[in-house]
Design a protein around this motif. Structure first.
Motif: not given
Length: 312
Positions: A214-215, A218
């Motif tokens: 998941d951005p 991260r």
């Protein structure tokens, strides 16, 4: 009833704790009915001053001593501050609780507690009340309910693990963590791993790796790794899945709690339990509650995939 009196008979029970909406009151009512069918004399004690809509009458209600709306109106406090004040008031008036619990001797007692997390992670009042109960010869286990929908979100599940660990260390009672509302888990979304991964709290590095995809998370990988290390270093947190409508699931929780608080039942209750389970699920039922729920979950997913294929 003198504090710590050796002449006083032992009393067993559960303090049911957990965040708001986790199903504490529902659990108390279901466990009272379940244990009652096994022959135990069970009493529910409401220690939540904000719980105004009780589904069934309680043997003892803190509303006789203090209520949250009264505190908020008279002192101008908000819900959180009001609850803390109520617990401090209960601690200061422990004699009131002791005198009324005297009438419940011989009962297995379920204490339905407030839903404010701070009361179990760092505030001392409710912890001290539990300590008083121990001095009055109550042998208690803390049943910490957590809504199972947190399993569908890895970030929230790590948060729940941290909260559960903090609660276990602060409350200082034999502890059983319970994933409640397992009958609704299918509605919450797809699990990243099998259910036993969450109940047994297996290698959490996989959860960190899943979060890293998941951005948003991260950037917090290092933080999540450290949180996971703390949880794994203590190696204390695990969960028992619960569906209050499933007698096999209730039995699993009951046995875990009985082991935690030291309650041992006799032959008569054992026979009642065997008869109840035989009538409920059949004598040839051998699945554990975790496997049964997992099988149901997987079958539901398979049906959904089949329906999508048919639509195509």
């Amino acid at each position: 009833m003198a504090e710590g009196s050796r002449g006083s008979s032992l009393a067993f029970g559960q303090v049911v704790i957990g965040p708001p909406g986790s199903g504490k009151t529902t659990y108390c009512q279901a466990m009272r009915e379940f244990l009652g069918r096994l022959g135990r004399s069970v009493a529910v004690v409401n220690l939540d001053p904000a719980n105004e809509a009780l589904p069934c009458p309680c043997a003892l209600d803190i509303a006789e001593l203090i209520t949250l709306p009264d505190v908020m109106d008279s002192l101008g406090l908000g819900p959180n501050g009001g609850l803390i004040y109520c617990m401090e008031y209960l601690q200061a008036n422990a004699d009131w609780l002791r005198d009324r619990l005297q009438a419940l001797r011989g009962h297995y007692v379920l204490f339905d507690c407030p839903g404010q997390v701070e009361l179990y992670t760092h505030h001392e009042a409710l912890k001290n009340v539990f300590g008083q109960l121990a001095k009055w010869n109550f042998r208690l286990a803390a049943v910490h309910l957590v809504d199972s929908h947190y399993c569908t979100d890895p970030g929230k599940f790590i948060s729940v693990l941290c909260t559960s660990l903090s609660t276990m260390l602060h409350v200082e009672l034999p502890h059983v963590n319970v994933l409640s509302k397992m009958d609704l888990i299918e509605q919450y979304g797809k699990l990243a791993f099998n259910l036993d991964y969450y109940t047994e709290v297996l290698d959490l590095s996989y959860l960190v790796d899943h979060l890293a995809s998941d951005p948003f998370f991260r950037n917090f990988r290092r933080l999540n790794e450290k949180l996971v290390e703390v949880i794994e270093d203590y190696s204390l947190v695990s969960f028992v899945p619960l569906n209050v409508q499933d007698k096999q699931s209730m039995r699993q929780v009951m046995q875990a709690v009985d082991k935690a608080n030291g309650y041992s039942f006799g032959d008569q209750e054992q026979r009642s339990l065997e008869a109840l389970m035989s009538a409920a699920v059949g004598a040839d039922f051998h699945f554990s509650s975790t496997l049964a729920v997992q099988e149901k979950y997987v079958q539901s997913e398979d049906r959904a995939v089949e329906e999508e294929v048919m639509d195509l």
